[in-house]
Design a protein around this motif. Structure first.
Motif, PDB file in Angstrom:
ATOM      1  N   UNK A 284     -10.352  69.892 -30.289  1.00 23.59           N
ATOM      2  CA  UNK A 284      -8.969  70.454 -29.612  1.00 23.59           C
ATOM      3  C   UNK A 284      -9.510  70.644 -28.032  1.00 23.59           C
ATOM      4  N   UNK A 285     -10.798  71.046 -27.881  1.00 22.71           N
ATOM      5  CA  UNK A 285     -11.220  71.394 -26.722  1.00 22.71           C
ATOM      6  C   UNK A 285     -11.437  70.003 -25.559  1.00 22.71           C
ATOM      7  N   UNK A 286     -11.576  68.884 -26.431  1.00 22.87           N
ATOM      8  CA  UNK A 286     -11.683  67.416 -25.907  1.00 22.87           C
ATOM      9  C   UNK A 286     -10.192  67.180 -25.692  1.00 22.87           C
ATOM     10  N   UNK A 287      -9.313  67.378 -26.505  1.00 22.10           N
ATOM     11  CA  UNK A 287      -7.705  67.089 -26.472  1.00 22.10           C
ATOM     12  C   UNK A 287      -7.309  67.660 -25.272  1.00 22.10           C
ATOM     13  N   UNK A 288      -7.572  69.019 -25.141  1.00 23.07           N
ATOM     14  CA  UNK A 288      -7.010  70.038 -24.134  1.00 23.07           C
ATOM     15  C   UNK A 288      -7.648  69.624 -22.598  1.00 23.07           C
ATOM     16  N   UNK A 289      -8.631  68.715 -22.617  1.00 29.34           N
ATOM     17  CA  UNK A 289      -9.317  68.406 -21.233  1.00 29.34           C
ATOM     18  C   UNK A 289     -10.184  69.599 -20.977  1.00 29.34           C
ATOM     19  N   UNK A 290     -10.698  70.562 -21.938  1.00 27.69           N
ATOM     20  CA  UNK A 290     -11.531  71.779 -21.514  1.00 27.69           C
ATOM     21  C   UNK A 290     -12.921  71.083 -21.528  1.00 27.69           C
TER      22      UNK A 290
END
Length: 163
Positions: free
Chosen positions: A119-125
């Motif tokens: 999720x952190x990768x998908x959200x760009x975080x």
């Protein structure tokens, strides 16, 4: 025998234990004698080991061993884990838990639960260039060159495929 951490040879074997929170300067000062004593007294089959231990970035316990002097045995590895457990209790931290990943964000260590990685990768975080503390590095020389390293250059690369 104790070896100052910065004087360990490049080929020295290291083990990295990540704390679940940063240690204060006071905690680091209080634990420094125990780190030195552990390294001084650490043995393998009665042979003294050329070793060191240090906290880096206020959050990572790194134990180093010059295996050219003597290798660690199963019993000496067990002794090091007992030492780490004792530090956990003394400092009220976890060091042996592996579910948290550490990244360097805005100059500070930030932890992320492994289950939140996608999720952190998908959200760009998290981006491919985000510095990641890959605690699987095994040689002292890697600390300066590959720790932290861009996340996409570590085992996390698969999470950035197609990003």
């Amino acid at each position: 025998m104790f070896v100052p951490f910065d004087q360990l040879p490049a080929h020295a074997r290291i083990w990295i234990y990540q704390a679940n929170r940063p240690l204060t300067s006071e905690e680091l000062a209080a634990v420094a004698p125990a780190l030195m004593q552990f390294a001084e007294e650490w043995t393998s089959h009665g042979r003294s080991l050329a070793a060191s231990a240090a906290f880096l970035h206020h959050q990572f316990l790194v134990i180093g061993l010059d295996e050219a002097v003597a290798d660690a045995s199963g019993c000496s590895i067990d002794a090091s884990v007992r030492f780490v457990r004792a530090l956990e209790q003394a400092l009220n931290v976890t060091l042996l838990e592996k579910s948290q990943l550490a990244f360097l964000v805005d100059g500070k260590v930030q932890l992320l639960d492994r289950r939140q990685l996608k999720a952190a990768v998908a959200e760009g975080r998290l981006r491919p260039e985000t510095p990641y503390f890959d605690n699987t590095v095994v040689q002292h020389q890697q600390l300066g060159a590959e720790w932290p390293a861009p996340a996409a250059s570590t085992w996390l690369a698969r999470y950035f495929a197609g990003v």
